[in-house]
Design a protein around this motif. Structure first.
Motif, PDB file in Angstrom:
ATOM      1  N   ASP A   1      10.338  -1.919   7.035  1.00  0.00           N
ATOM      2  CA  ASP A   1      10.099  -3.137   6.279  1.00  0.00           C
ATOM      3  C   ASP A   1      10.471  -2.991   4.829  1.00  0.00           C
ATOM      4  O   ASP A   1      11.019  -3.888   4.227  1.00  0.00           O
ATOM      5  CB  ASP A   1       8.623  -3.514   6.378  1.00  0.00           C
ATOM      6  CG  ASP A   1       8.413  -4.945   5.948  1.00  0.00           C
ATOM      7  OD1 ASP A   1       9.374  -5.560   5.491  1.00  0.00           O
ATOM      8  OD2 ASP A   1       7.298  -5.444   6.067  1.00  0.00           O
ATOM      9  N   GLY A   2      10.167  -1.894   4.212  1.00  0.00           N
ATOM     10  CA  GLY A   2      10.458  -1.779   2.791  1.00  0.00           C
ATOM     11  C   GLY A   2      11.180  -0.496   2.496  1.00  0.00           C
ATOM     12  O   GLY A   2      10.903   0.510   3.123  1.00  0.00           O
ATOM     13  N   GLY A   3      12.046  -0.501   1.552  1.00  0.00           N
ATOM     14  CA  GLY A   3      12.760   0.696   1.133  1.00  0.00           C
ATOM     15  C   GLY A   3      12.578   0.905  -0.345  1.00  0.00           C
ATOM     16  O   GLY A   3      12.585  -0.040  -1.112  1.00  0.00           O
ATOM     17  N   GLY A   4      12.413   2.121  -0.753  1.00  0.00           N
ATOM     18  CA  GLY A   4      12.278   2.396  -2.170  1.00  0.00           C
ATOM     19  C   GLY A   4      13.541   2.970  -2.722  1.00  0.00           C
ATOM     20  O   GLY A   4      14.313   3.564  -2.001  1.00  0.00           O
TER      21      GLY A   4
ATOM     22  N   ARG B   1      12.933  13.115  -4.927  1.00  0.00           N
ATOM     23  CA  ARG B   1      13.966  13.741  -4.095  1.00  0.00           C
ATOM     24  C   ARG B   1      15.353  13.162  -4.342  1.00  0.00           C
ATOM     25  O   ARG B   1      16.309  13.551  -3.685  1.00  0.00           O
ATOM     26  CB  ARG B   1      13.600  13.595  -2.618  1.00  0.00           C
ATOM     27  CG  ARG B   1      12.286  14.264  -2.272  1.00  0.00           C
ATOM     28  CD  ARG B   1      12.111  14.439  -0.789  1.00  0.00           C
ATOM     29  NE  ARG B   1      10.915  15.192  -0.473  1.00  0.00           N
ATOM     30  CZ  ARG B   1      10.575  15.574   0.749  1.00  0.00           C
ATOM     31  NH1 ARG B   1      11.371  15.279   1.766  1.00  0.00           N
ATOM     32  NH2 ARG B   1       9.460  16.253   0.964  1.00  0.00           N
ATOM     33  N   GLY B   2      15.451  12.219  -5.264  1.00  0.00           N
ATOM     34  CA  GLY B   2      16.747  11.645  -5.578  1.00  0.00           C
ATOM     35  C   GLY B   2      17.372  10.901  -4.416  1.00  0.00           C
ATOM     36  O   GLY B   2      18.585  10.961  -4.208  1.00  0.00           O
ATOM     37  N   LEU B   3      16.562  10.173  -3.663  1.00  0.00           N
ATOM     38  CA  LEU B   3      17.058   9.480  -2.476  1.00  0.00           C
ATOM     39  C   LEU B   3      17.795   8.204  -2.860  1.00  0.00           C
ATOM     40  O   LEU B   3      17.347   7.451  -3.712  1.00  0.00           O
ATOM     41  CB  LEU B   3      15.895   9.133  -1.544  1.00  0.00           C
ATOM     42  CG  LEU B   3      15.038  10.305  -1.042  1.00  0.00           C
ATOM     43  CD1 LEU B   3      13.929   9.796  -0.140  1.00  0.00           C
ATOM     44  CD2 LEU B   3      15.898  11.331  -0.303  1.00  0.00           C
ATOM     45  N   ALA B   4      18.903   7.950  -2.197  1.00  0.00           N
ATOM     46  CA  ALA B   4      19.615   6.692  -2.391  1.00  0.00           C
ATOM     47  C   ALA B   4      18.989   5.577  -1.564  1.00  0.00           C
ATOM     48  O   ALA B   4      19.089   4.398  -1.910  1.00  0.00           O
ATOM     49  CB  ALA B   4      21.087   6.854  -2.011  1.00  0.00           C
ATOM     50  N   LEU B   5      18.317   5.931  -0.471  1.00  0.00           N
ATOM     51  CA  LEU B   5      17.706   4.954   0.418  1.00  0.00           C
ATOM     52  C   LEU B   5      16.503   5.597   1.093  1.00  0.00           C
ATOM     53  O   LEU B   5      16.550   6.768   1.492  1.00  0.00           O
ATOM     54  CB  LEU B   5      18.711   4.493   1.485  1.00  0.00           C
ATOM     55  CG  LEU B   5      18.237   3.442   2.481  1.00  0.00           C
ATOM     56  CD1 LEU B   5      17.981   2.107   1.767  1.00  0.00           C
ATOM     57  CD2 LEU B   5      19.268   3.258   3.589  1.00  0.00           C
TER      58      LEU B   5
ATOM     59  N   ASN C   1       0.829  -1.207   0.000  1.00  0.00           N
ATOM     60  CA  ASN C   1       0.000   0.000   0.000  1.00  0.00           C
ATOM     61  C   ASN C   1       0.865   1.260   0.000  1.00  0.00           C
ATOM     62  O   ASN C   1       0.436   2.327  -0.455  1.00  0.00           O
ATOM     63  CB  ASN C   1      -0.918   0.019   1.223  1.00  0.00           C
ATOM     64  CG  ASN C   1      -1.939  -1.095   1.199  1.00  0.00           C
ATOM     65  OD1 ASN C   1      -2.291  -1.592   0.137  1.00  0.00           O
ATOM     66  ND2 ASN C   1      -2.419  -1.499   2.364  1.00  0.00           N
ATOM     67  N   ALA C   2       2.072   1.136   0.537  1.00  0.00           N
ATOM     68  CA  ALA C   2       2.958   2.303   0.648  1.00  0.00           C
ATOM     69  C   ALA C   2       4.028   2.347  -0.437  1.00  0.00           C
ATOM     70  O   ALA C   2       4.712   3.362  -0.575  1.00  0.00           O
ATOM     71  CB  ALA C   2       3.633   2.302   2.023  1.00  0.00           C
ATOM     72  N   VAL C   3       4.174   1.274  -1.208  1.00  0.00           N
ATOM     73  CA  VAL C   3       5.269   1.208  -2.181  1.00  0.00           C
ATOM     74  C   VAL C   3       5.208   2.320  -3.234  1.00  0.00           C
ATOM     75  O   VAL C   3       6.223   2.980  -3.491  1.00  0.00           O
ATOM     76  CB  VAL C   3       5.321  -0.186  -2.843  1.00  0.00           C
ATOM     77  CG1 VAL C   3       6.178  -0.172  -4.109  1.00  0.00           C
ATOM     78  CG2 VAL C   3       5.880  -1.203  -1.863  1.00  0.00           C
ATOM     79  N   PRO C   4       4.063   2.574  -3.891  1.00  0.00           N
ATOM     80  CA  PRO C   4       4.056   3.637  -4.917  1.00  0.00           C
ATOM     81  C   PRO C   4       4.470   4.991  -4.364  1.00  0.00           C
ATOM     82  O   PRO C   4       5.248   5.727  -4.990  1.00  0.00           O
ATOM     83  CB  PRO C   4       2.605   3.639  -5.409  1.00  0.00           C
ATOM     84  CG  PRO C   4       2.116   2.251  -5.147  1.00  0.00           C
ATOM     85  CD  PRO C   4       2.768   1.856  -3.851  1.00  0.00           C
ATOM     86  N   ALA C   5       3.972   5.336  -3.158  1.00  0.00           N
ATOM     87  CA  ALA C   5       4.326   6.625  -2.565  1.00  0.00           C
ATOM     88  C   ALA C   5       5.800   6.676  -2.199  1.00  0.00           C
ATOM     89  O   ALA C   5       6.478   7.691  -2.432  1.00  0.00           O
ATOM     90  CB  ALA C   5       3.463   6.885  -1.331  1.00  0.00           C
ATOM     91  N   ALA C   6       6.316   5.582  -1.632  1.00  0.00           N
ATOM     92  CA  ALA C   6       7.732   5.552  -1.254  1.00  0.00           C
ATOM     93  C   ALA C   6       8.629   5.692  -2.477  1.00  0.00           C
ATOM     94  O   ALA C   6       9.647   6.393  -2.452  1.00  0.00           O
ATOM     95  CB  ALA C   6       8.046   4.257  -0.505  1.00  0.00           C
ATOM     96  N   LEU C   7       8.256   5.021  -3.558  1.00  0.00           N
ATOM     97  CA  LEU C   7       9.036   5.134  -4.787  1.00  0.00           C
ATOM     98  C   LEU C   7       8.969   6.551  -5.352  1.00  0.00           C
ATOM     99  O   LEU C   7       9.967   7.101  -5.810  1.00  0.00           O
ATOM    100  CB  LEU C   7       8.523   4.137  -5.827  1.00  0.00           C
ATOM    101  CG  LEU C   7       8.961   2.687  -5.659  1.00  0.00           C
ATOM    102  CD1 LEU C   7       8.193   1.798  -6.620  1.00  0.00           C
ATOM    103  CD2 LEU C   7      10.455   2.552  -5.893  1.00  0.00           C
ATOM    104  N   GLY C   8       7.763   7.133  -5.324  1.00  0.00           N
ATOM    105  CA  GLY C   8       7.604   8.491  -5.850  1.00  0.00           C
ATOM    106  C   GLY C   8       8.455   9.488  -5.103  1.00  0.00           C
ATOM    107  O   GLY C   8       9.113  10.342  -5.710  1.00  0.00           O
ATOM    108  N   VAL C   9       8.469   9.381  -3.777  1.00  0.00           N
ATOM    109  CA  VAL C   9       9.291  10.277  -2.966  1.00  0.00           C
ATOM    110  C   VAL C   9      10.772  10.048  -3.256  1.00  0.00           C
ATOM    111  O   VAL C   9      11.555  10.998  -3.374  1.00  0.00           O
ATOM    112  CB  VAL C   9       8.994  10.068  -1.465  1.00  0.00           C
ATOM    113  CG1 VAL C   9      10.012  10.801  -0.595  1.00  0.00           C
ATOM    114  CG2 VAL C   9       7.588  10.536  -1.132  1.00  0.00           C
ATOM    115  N   SER C  10      11.160   8.788  -3.389  1.00  0.00           N
ATOM    116  CA  SER C  10      12.564   8.467  -3.657  1.00  0.00           C
ATOM    117  C   SER C  10      13.032   9.057  -4.982  1.00  0.00           C
ATOM    118  O   SER C  10      14.133   9.608  -5.084  1.00  0.00           O
ATOM    119  CB  SER C  10      12.755   6.942  -3.673  1.00  0.00           C
ATOM    120  OG  SER C  10      12.451   6.379  -2.429  1.00  0.00           O
ATOM    121  N   VAL C  11      12.182   8.928  -6.015  1.00  0.00           N
ATOM    122  CA  VAL C  11      12.540   9.445  -7.335  1.00  0.00           C
ATOM    123  C   VAL C  11      12.549  10.969  -7.325  1.00  0.00           C
ATOM    124  O   VAL C  11      13.492  11.605  -7.816  1.00  0.00           O
ATOM    125  CB  VAL C  11      11.569   8.915  -8.402  1.00  0.00           C
ATOM    126  CG1 VAL C  11      11.818   9.598  -9.740  1.00  0.00           C
ATOM    127  CG2 VAL C  11      11.704   7.400  -8.543  1.00  0.00           C
TER     128      VAL C  11
END
Length: 215
Positions: free
Chosen positions: A212-215, A172-176, A160-170
């Motif tokens: 639990d999960g990292g994007g 903001r250019g997050l490595a983790l 349920n949180a994966v799409p949002a976590a990926l969007g934030v990562s992309v």
């Protein structure tokens, strides 16, 4: 999405702590249909691919252990890979390492045979070494994969949180990036961060919960 993301699942443990003798991926994620965690994760992966408008299946990497490898493969085969493209499902088996009996790092031995050292799977961190040493990380990157999503074997809500976590990562250019919950006192979970209230400060105290999960 299908060309830039790979799901990486840590699945090296058995369900003994939960009162089950098999692998945790075979446990039911909910009681209404009895859908297993493995089948549920496959459904989510297929749904993400459909939402992205691509017929290509997201790659799925499962890190297994000596205890779970054969049974995980058998579950995949019995379920016809739950609709996933079997060519995009990769199993990496982690090594067993000696167990430590105490904080002094004494080796744990079999109570019935003092000459036999007990071993356990090498833990979740082993997935990074396996991805590199197997060449799979390089292969996925060569195929256009830019992000890995790590998740556990029995967290049915993480997608349920994966799409949002990926969007934030992309964005903001997050490595983790971690997805976590607030840890309540007494919870049997690890802590990622600890927030300490400054002297005279407001209501900022608390302890960050297990991730639990990292994007």
């Amino acid at each position: 999405l299908c060309h830039v993301v790979s799901g990486t699942l840590a699945a090296g443990g058995l369900g003994e702590r939960l009162g089950a003798s098999g692998i945790k991926l075979d446990l039911p994620a909910e009681l209404a249909t009895g859908t297993s965690f493995l089948a549920l994760y496959a459904q989510h992966i297929l749904a993400l691919g459909a939402a992205a408008g691509s017929a290509a299946c997201l790659p799925l990497v499962l890190m297994t252990s000596d205890d779970t490898h054969a049974r995980t493969l058998a579950s995949l085969e019995a379920g016809d890979y739950f609709g996933l493209d079997r060519r995009r499902v990769f199993l990496l088996r982690q090594q067993a390492v000696p167990c430590l009996a105490d904080g002094g790092a004494a080796l744990a031995v079999d109570p019935s045979d003092a000459s036999r050292v007990l071993t356990k799977p090498n833990g979740h961190g082993e997935v990074h070494r396996l991805l590199h040493s197997s060449g799979l990380a390089a292969k996925l990157h060569g195929d256009g994969c830019t992000h890995l999503v790590f998740f556990q074997d029995t967290n049915g809500l993480v997608f349920n949180a994966v799409p949002a976590a990926l969007g934030v990562s992309v964005r903001r250019g997050l490595a983790l990036n971690f997805v976590s919950v607030r840890r309540r006192a007494g919870d049997a979970s690890g802590a990622l961060i600890e927030l300490v209230r400054e002297r005279g400060g407001g209501d900022g105290g608390g302890r960050g919960g297990g991730g639990d999960g990292g994007g």
